[in-house]
Design a protein around this motif. Structure first.
Motif, PDB file in Angstrom:
ATOM      1  N   PHE A 160       0.783  -1.347  -0.072  1.00  0.00           N
ATOM      2  CA  PHE A 160       0.132   0.037   0.086  1.00  0.00           C
ATOM      3  C   PHE A 160       0.997   1.299   0.055  1.00  0.00           C
ATOM      4  O   PHE A 160       0.532   2.157  -0.792  1.00  0.00           O
ATOM      5  CB  PHE A 160      -0.902   0.024   1.164  1.00  0.00           C
ATOM      6  N   LEU A 161       1.655   1.455   0.966  1.00  0.00           N
ATOM      7  CA  LEU A 161       2.738   2.835   1.215  1.00  0.00           C
ATOM      8  C   LEU A 161       3.450   2.758  -0.335  1.00  0.00           C
ATOM      9  O   LEU A 161       3.346   4.034  -0.655  1.00  0.00           O
ATOM     10  CB  LEU A 161       3.690   2.481   2.335  1.00  0.00           C
ATOM     11  N   ILE A 162       3.901   1.798  -0.805  1.00  0.00           N
ATOM     12  CA  ILE A 162       4.884   2.000  -2.106  1.00  0.00           C
ATOM     13  C   ILE A 162       3.833   2.404  -3.343  1.00  0.00           C
ATOM     14  O   ILE A 162       4.497   3.387  -3.864  1.00  0.00           O
ATOM     15  CB  ILE A 162       5.311   0.704  -2.477  1.00  0.00           C
ATOM     16  N   PHE A 163       2.731   1.911  -3.348  1.00  0.00           N
ATOM     17  CA  PHE A 163       1.694   2.256  -4.402  1.00  0.00           C
ATOM     18  C   PHE A 163       1.225   3.562  -4.194  1.00  0.00           C
ATOM     19  O   PHE A 163       1.212   4.514  -4.987  1.00  0.00           O
ATOM     20  CB  PHE A 163       0.609   1.042  -4.276  1.00  0.00           C
ATOM     21  N   ALA A 164       0.919   3.980  -2.855  1.00  0.00           N
ATOM     22  CA  ALA A 164       0.636   5.424  -2.554  1.00  0.00           C
ATOM     23  C   ALA A 164       1.612   6.593  -2.923  1.00  0.00           C
ATOM     24  O   ALA A 164       1.439   7.431  -3.275  1.00  0.00           O
ATOM     25  CB  ALA A 164       0.179   5.607  -1.222  1.00  0.00           C
ATOM     26  N   ILE A 165       2.805   6.098  -2.617  1.00  0.00           N
ATOM     27  CA  ILE A 165       4.150   7.213  -2.772  1.00  0.00           C
ATOM     28  C   ILE A 165       4.183   7.141  -4.298  1.00  0.00           C
ATOM     29  O   ILE A 165       4.207   8.278  -4.910  1.00  0.00           O
ATOM     30  CB  ILE A 165       5.248   6.661  -2.063  1.00  0.00           C
ATOM     31  N   ALA A 166       4.159   6.114  -5.057  1.00  0.00           N
ATOM     32  CA  ALA A 166       4.324   6.052  -6.581  1.00  0.00           C
ATOM     33  C   ALA A 166       3.112   7.088  -7.209  1.00  0.00           C
ATOM     34  O   ALA A 166       3.276   7.731  -8.192  1.00  0.00           O
ATOM     35  CB  ALA A 166       4.361   4.814  -7.049  1.00  0.00           C
ATOM     36  N   LEU A 167       1.774   6.863  -6.864  1.00  0.00           N
ATOM     37  CA  LEU A 167       0.835   7.589  -7.262  1.00  0.00           C
ATOM     38  C   LEU A 167       1.113   9.055  -6.689  1.00  0.00           C
ATOM     39  O   LEU A 167       0.606   9.929  -7.837  1.00  0.00           O
ATOM     40  CB  LEU A 167      -0.719   7.100  -6.629  1.00  0.00           C
ATOM     41  N   SER A 168       1.449   9.495  -5.623  1.00  0.00           N
ATOM     42  CA  SER A 168       1.766  10.867  -5.425  1.00  0.00           C
ATOM     43  C   SER A 168       2.708  11.608  -6.251  1.00  0.00           C
ATOM     44  O   SER A 168       2.489  12.726  -6.471  1.00  0.00           O
ATOM     45  CB  SER A 168       2.327  10.902  -4.083  1.00  0.00           C
ATOM     46  N   ALA A 169       3.645  10.788  -6.876  1.00  0.00           N
ATOM     47  CA  ALA A 169       4.531  11.148  -7.626  1.00  0.00           C
ATOM     48  C   ALA A 169       4.082  11.270  -9.137  1.00  0.00           C
ATOM     49  O   ALA A 169       4.539  12.269  -9.924  1.00  0.00           O
ATOM     50  CB  ALA A 169       6.024  10.314  -7.793  1.00  0.00           C
ATOM     51  N   LEU A 170       3.195  10.277  -9.564  1.00  0.00           N
ATOM     52  CA  LEU A 170       2.660  10.678 -10.922  1.00  0.00           C
ATOM     53  C   LEU A 170       1.648  11.658 -10.944  1.00  0.00           C
ATOM     54  O   LEU A 170       1.705  12.472 -11.931  1.00  0.00           O
ATOM     55  CB  LEU A 170       1.779   9.285 -11.187  1.00  0.00           C
ATOM     56  N   PHE A 171       0.863  12.227  -9.832  1.00  0.00           N
ATOM     57  CA  PHE A 171      -0.162  12.964 -10.177  1.00  0.00           C
ATOM     58  C   PHE A 171       0.386  14.459  -9.898  1.00  0.00           C
ATOM     59  O   PHE A 171       1.449  14.615  -9.039  1.00  0.00           O
ATOM     60  CB  PHE A 171      -1.179  12.938  -9.065  1.00  0.00           C
ATOM     61  N   PRO A 172      -0.158  15.318 -10.663  1.00  0.00           N
ATOM     62  CA  PRO A 172       0.510  16.750 -10.439  1.00  0.00           C
ATOM     63  C   PRO A 172       0.177  17.359  -9.167  1.00  0.00           C
ATOM     64  O   PRO A 172      -0.689  16.958  -8.509  1.00  0.00           O
ATOM     65  CB  PRO A 172      -0.143  17.469 -11.774  1.00  0.00           C
ATOM     66  N   LEU A 173       0.910  18.322  -8.809  1.00  0.00           N
ATOM     67  CA  LEU A 173       0.760  18.910  -7.238  1.00  0.00           C
ATOM     68  C   LEU A 173      -0.566  19.680  -7.555  1.00  0.00           C
ATOM     69  O   LEU A 173      -1.004  19.865  -6.201  1.00  0.00           O
ATOM     70  CB  LEU A 173       1.880  19.872  -7.224  1.00  0.00           C
ATOM     71  N   GLU A 174      -0.974  20.137  -8.346  1.00  0.00           N
ATOM     72  CA  GLU A 174      -2.436  20.873  -8.703  1.00  0.00           C
ATOM     73  C   GLU A 174      -3.593  19.730  -8.417  1.00  0.00           C
ATOM     74  O   GLU A 174      -4.824  20.218  -8.178  1.00  0.00           O
ATOM     75  CB  GLU A 174      -2.767  21.505  -9.929  1.00  0.00           C
ATOM     76  N   ALA A 175      -3.432  18.362  -8.619  1.00  0.00           N
ATOM     77  CA  ALA A 175      -4.523  17.638  -8.347  1.00  0.00           C
ATOM     78  C   ALA A 175      -5.042  17.765  -6.872  1.00  0.00           C
ATOM     79  O   ALA A 175      -4.263  17.901  -5.948  1.00  0.00           O
ATOM     80  CB  ALA A 175      -3.900  16.144  -8.789  1.00  0.00           C
ATOM     81  N   PRO A 176      -6.367  17.499  -6.733  1.00  0.00           N
ATOM     82  CA  PRO A 176      -6.913  17.412  -5.570  1.00  0.00           C
ATOM     83  C   PRO A 176      -6.448  16.436  -4.696  1.00  0.00           C
ATOM     84  O   PRO A 176      -6.838  15.127  -4.551  1.00  0.00           O
ATOM     85  CB  PRO A 176      -8.415  17.485  -5.738  1.00  0.00           C
TER      86      PRO A 176
END
Length: 318
Positions: A160-176
């Motif tokens: 879970f943590l690795i997937f969440a960190i990866a998603l956070s890097a993929l999504f732009p900072l402006e994403a909600p």
């Protein structure tokens, strides 16, 4: 063969209860369980936290502060809070944030909005997915059940943590970020409840009244809504209430690791994460966010356990 008078409460029984002023046993035991000292105290904490989240602007205004204003005057030359206990004063009830001087009381009450919103929303999402997939798997069986079991195993296999960190890097900072965290936590939270609901559904669909409905031509939607769902409802409510603290803690963990809510949005987990670097200089900054997070998650756990015991058909503690 069980008759109606031996099985379900009849209208006559309900009228007799109304006439004598007595509540049904389940309702009586449920009310009594929540009036015990520890569940009652936990309920008060939960209500206060929910009210704080709803009324965060009004509560912050009482102290004359908001979580976005920098108060440089409240900082010492090394940018640590001036004064004892992290700068606690009549103006700053919980002190101030090191480095910025933002009012910590305002950060905590606004942080309740983010943490509780994500925790509750992700719990609802995970519960909805788990209930639908669990009932479908338990009622239909066969290939459908195997597919749901496979999806459950795959989801549980993801770190879970690795997937969440990866998603956070993929999504732009402006994403909600709140929506992103809700989706990530909710999408990873459904396997447990799906398995529990599937097991209960397999028992329910073998009951004579469900078999009779199917023989008479009842569609799956009718069985789902009127026969299976009411029988698993108490289990779903208990499971959701017990898993809610974990969802709140998950948001706090992600924000603590820096992949959750981004500054300047207040969050309990981010406040705790920011406090770590100031722990030696001023440990008071860690005290209030950590204490509030602990009290709220502990209180939700107590309420979940109380609800589970009260609804236990084998007779929980009352």
């Amino acid at each position: 063969m069980m008759t109606q008078s031996e099985g379900l409460p009849t209208e006559t029984t309900s009228l007799q209860d109304a006439a004598t002023g007595e509540e049904p046993p389940r309702r009586r035991s449920l009310g009594h369980a929540f009036l015990r000292p520890l569940p009652l105290a936990a309920g008060i904490v939960v209500v206060i936290s929910l009210l704080a989240a709803l009324c965060a602007p009004q509560l912050a205004a009482l102290s004359g502060n908001d979580p976005f204003t920098y108060n440089v005057d409240a900082l010492a030359p090394d940018t640590s809070p001036a004064g004892p206990l992290g700068g606690v004063s009549a103006e700053h009830w919980f002190g101030v944030e090191p480095g910025t001087g933002r009012d910590l009381f305002s950060l905590v009450v606004y942080g309740a909005r983010v943490s509780l919103l994500i925790g509750i929303a992700s719990t609802l999402l995970a519960t909805a997915i788990g209930v639908v997939l669990g009932i479908v798997a338990g009622a239909l069986g066969g290939v459908v059940e195997k597919l749901v079991d496979f999806a459950t195993d795959v989801t549980l296999g993801f770190p879970f943590l690795i997937f969440a960190i990866a998603l956070s890097a993929l999504f732009p900072l402006e994403a909600p970020r709140a929506l992103l965290l809700t989706l990530v936590i909710g999408m990873f939270g459904w396997p447990g409840i799906a398995r529990v609901v599937a097991a209960e559904t397999r028992v329910v669909v073998r009951q004579p009244y469900v078999t009779a409905s199917r023989v008479m031509g009842a569609r799956f939607g009718h069985v789902f809504r009127h026969q299976v769902l009411p029988n698993v409802a108490s289990t779903v409510i208990v499971f959701a209430s017990i898993s809610l603290p974990g969802r709140i803690a998950a948001e706090a963990s992600l924000s603590f690791l820096g992949v959750g809510m981004l500054p300047p949005t207040p969050s309990w987990g981010r406040s705790i994460g920011d406090a770590i670097s100031w722990l030696i200089v001023d440990p008071a900054f860690l005290l209030f966010p950590a204490a509030v997070l602990f009290l709220v998650t502990f209180s939700f756990n107590i309420l979940g356990d109380t609800l589970r015991d009260a609804l236990d058909p084998r007779g929980g503690r009352s």
